[in-house]
Design a protein around this motif. Structure first.
Motif, mmCIF file in Angstrom:
data_model
loop_
_atom_site.group_PDB
_atom_site.id
_atom_site.type_symbol
_atom_site.label_atom_id
_atom_site.label_comp_id
_atom_site.label_asym_id
_atom_site.label_seq_id
_atom_site.Cartn_x
_atom_site.Cartn_y
_atom_site.Cartn_z
ATOM 1 N N GLN A 34 -8.397 5.925 1.043
ATOM 2 C CA GLN A 34 -8.273 4.434 0.651
ATOM 3 C C GLN A 34 -7.270 3.629 1.117
ATOM 4 O O GLN A 34 -5.904 4.315 1.352
ATOM 5 C CB GLN A 34 -8.362 4.226 -0.849
ATOM 6 C CG GLN A 34 -9.491 4.861 -1.557
ATOM 7 C CD GLN A 34 -9.380 4.264 -3.133
ATOM 8 O OE1 GLN A 34 -8.620 3.917 -3.659
ATOM 9 N NE2 GLN A 34 -10.392 4.505 -3.922
ATOM 10 N N GLY A 35 -7.389 2.694 1.826
ATOM 11 C CA GLY A 35 -6.199 1.867 2.431
ATOM 12 C C GLY A 35 -6.821 0.558 3.237
ATOM 13 O O GLY A 35 -7.775 0.205 2.721
ATOM 14 N N MET A 36 -6.197 0.461 4.168
ATOM 15 C CA MET A 36 -6.477 -0.963 4.839
ATOM 16 C C MET A 36 -6.446 -0.823 6.435
ATOM 17 O O MET A 36 -5.139 -0.340 6.850
ATOM 18 C CB MET A 36 -5.680 -1.997 4.465
ATOM 19 C CG MET A 36 -5.717 -3.448 5.017
ATOM 20 S SD MET A 36 -4.689 -4.674 4.385
ATOM 21 C CE MET A 36 -5.769 -4.793 2.865
ATOM 22 N N TYR A 60 -3.379 4.241 5.094
ATOM 23 C CA TYR A 60 -4.112 4.853 3.912
ATOM 24 C C TYR A 60 -3.845 6.201 3.381
ATOM 25 O O TYR A 60 -2.609 6.865 3.782
ATOM 26 C CB TYR A 60 -5.722 5.152 4.814
ATOM 27 C CG TYR A 60 -5.388 6.305 5.674
ATOM 28 C CD1 TYR A 60 -5.674 7.669 5.258
ATOM 29 C CD2 TYR A 60 -4.996 6.204 7.049
ATOM 30 C CE1 TYR A 60 -5.761 8.658 6.249
ATOM 31 C CE2 TYR A 60 -4.883 7.310 7.993
ATOM 32 C CZ TYR A 60 -5.100 8.761 7.537
ATOM 33 O OH TYR A 60 -5.050 9.758 8.461
ATOM 34 N N LEU A 75 0.759 -1.359 -0.060
ATOM 35 C CA LEU A 75 0.091 -0.040 0.119
ATOM 36 C C LEU A 75 0.910 1.202 -0.117
ATOM 37 O O LEU A 75 0.507 2.251 -0.668
ATOM 38 C CB LEU A 75 -1.004 -0.123 1.166
ATOM 39 C CG LEU A 75 -2.166 -0.892 0.939
ATOM 40 C CD1 LEU A 75 -2.878 -1.273 2.291
ATOM 41 C CD2 LEU A 75 -2.968 -0.228 0.109
ATOM 42 N N TRP A 127 1.979 1.521 -3.537
ATOM 43 C CA TRP A 127 0.667 1.749 -4.366
ATOM 44 C C TRP A 127 0.495 3.498 -4.216
ATOM 45 O O TRP A 127 0.022 4.378 -5.051
ATOM 46 C CB TRP A 127 -0.574 1.324 -3.879
ATOM 47 C CG TRP A 127 -1.872 1.686 -4.579
ATOM 48 C CD1 TRP A 127 -2.393 1.413 -5.691
ATOM 49 C CD2 TRP A 127 -2.915 2.524 -4.157
ATOM 50 N NE1 TRP A 127 -3.477 1.937 -5.917
ATOM 51 C CE2 TRP A 127 -3.717 2.782 -4.854
ATOM 52 C CE3 TRP A 127 -3.095 3.156 -2.730
ATOM 53 C CZ2 TRP A 127 -4.914 3.631 -4.755
ATOM 54 C CZ3 TRP A 127 -4.071 3.996 -2.400
ATOM 55 C CH2 TRP A 127 -5.136 4.017 -3.468
ATOM 56 N N CYS A 128 0.466 4.048 -2.933
ATOM 57 C CA CYS A 128 0.466 5.455 -2.800
ATOM 58 C C CYS A 128 1.429 6.169 -3.387
ATOM 59 O O CYS A 128 0.863 7.058 -4.159
ATOM 60 C CB CYS A 128 0.337 5.760 -1.267
ATOM 61 S SG CYS A 128 -1.024 5.234 -0.158
ATOM 62 N N ALA A 151 -13.962 8.992 3.534
ATOM 63 C CA ALA A 151 -13.309 9.727 2.413
ATOM 64 C C ALA A 151 -13.919 11.157 2.298
ATOM 65 O O ALA A 151 -14.840 11.435 2.810
ATOM 66 C CB ALA A 151 -13.814 8.708 1.132
ATOM 67 N N ASN A 171 -7.435 10.461 -0.512
ATOM 68 C CA ASN A 171 -8.933 9.805 -0.733
ATOM 69 C C ASN A 171 -9.235 8.767 0.186
ATOM 70 O O ASN A 171 -10.158 8.354 0.313
ATOM 71 C CB ASN A 171 -8.705 9.215 -2.095
ATOM 72 C CG ASN A 171 -7.750 7.835 -2.150
ATOM 73 O OD1 ASN A 171 -7.032 7.522 -1.165
ATOM 74 N ND2 ASN A 171 -7.482 7.274 -3.197
#
Length: 162
Positions: free
Chosen positions: A99-101, A93, A17, A20-21, A123, A97
């Motif tokens: 988004q994450g875990m 996250y 992640l 990804w970020c 969000a 935005n």
């Protein structure tokens, strides 16, 4: 190989992640459950948690290992060493935005209060006013200027739900 012999997936997911970020031009933040095993500036801890910006721009010498996340960062202009056991990371996250875990909180040491049961990242387009004392109120080290990201705008918030 028996599943008990496999290492935890948490450090691999955190690294994925984070990548990804970074690849998407987003800012990776982690939420850490703080106890005596976590080395962070205590003045930024709120309700037993701290939110940390772990982008390459905000850190120096970032190391995302299987057992620990370590780096140097400035907090209020003062360089500090940060060491976080991976099992104390309870969420990662993207600031922009949400988004994450989220992950299970670490088991408390003897005599400690149990950690919160759930976390919710709201969000920007659904952001509600966060109750006082949530991670949204905590200073966000590693941002621009004074070490904190801007408070205005539609930034995602992390809210504890019990």
């Amino acid at each position: 190989m028996i599943s008990a012999d496999l290492p935890s997936t948490r450090p691999y997911l955190i690294r994925a992640l984070h990548e990804w970020c970074t690849d998407g031009g987003l800012t990776p933040y982690i939420v850490v459950a703080v106890d005596e095993r976590v080395q962070v500036p205590r003045e930024y801890v709120r309700d037993g948690q701290i939110v940390l910006n772990i982008s390459f721009d905000a850190t120096s010498g970032l190391r995302l290992a299987n057992d620990v996340i370590a780096f140097k960062a400035r907090f209020g202009g003062v360089p500090r060493e940060v060491v976080v056991p991976v099992d104390h990371v309870i969420a990662i996250y993207a600031r922009e935005n949400g988004q994450g875990m989220a992950f299970a909180a670490p088991q408390p040491a003897a005599g400690e209060e149990p950690p919160p049961q759930r976390l919710q990242v709201v969000a920007p387009d659904t952001q509600a006013q966060a109750p006082a004392g949530t991670a949204a109120d905590a200073p966000q080290p590693g941002g621009e200027g004074d070490g904190h990201p801007p408070r205005g705008g539609k930034r995602p918030t992390l809210t504890r739900i019990k």
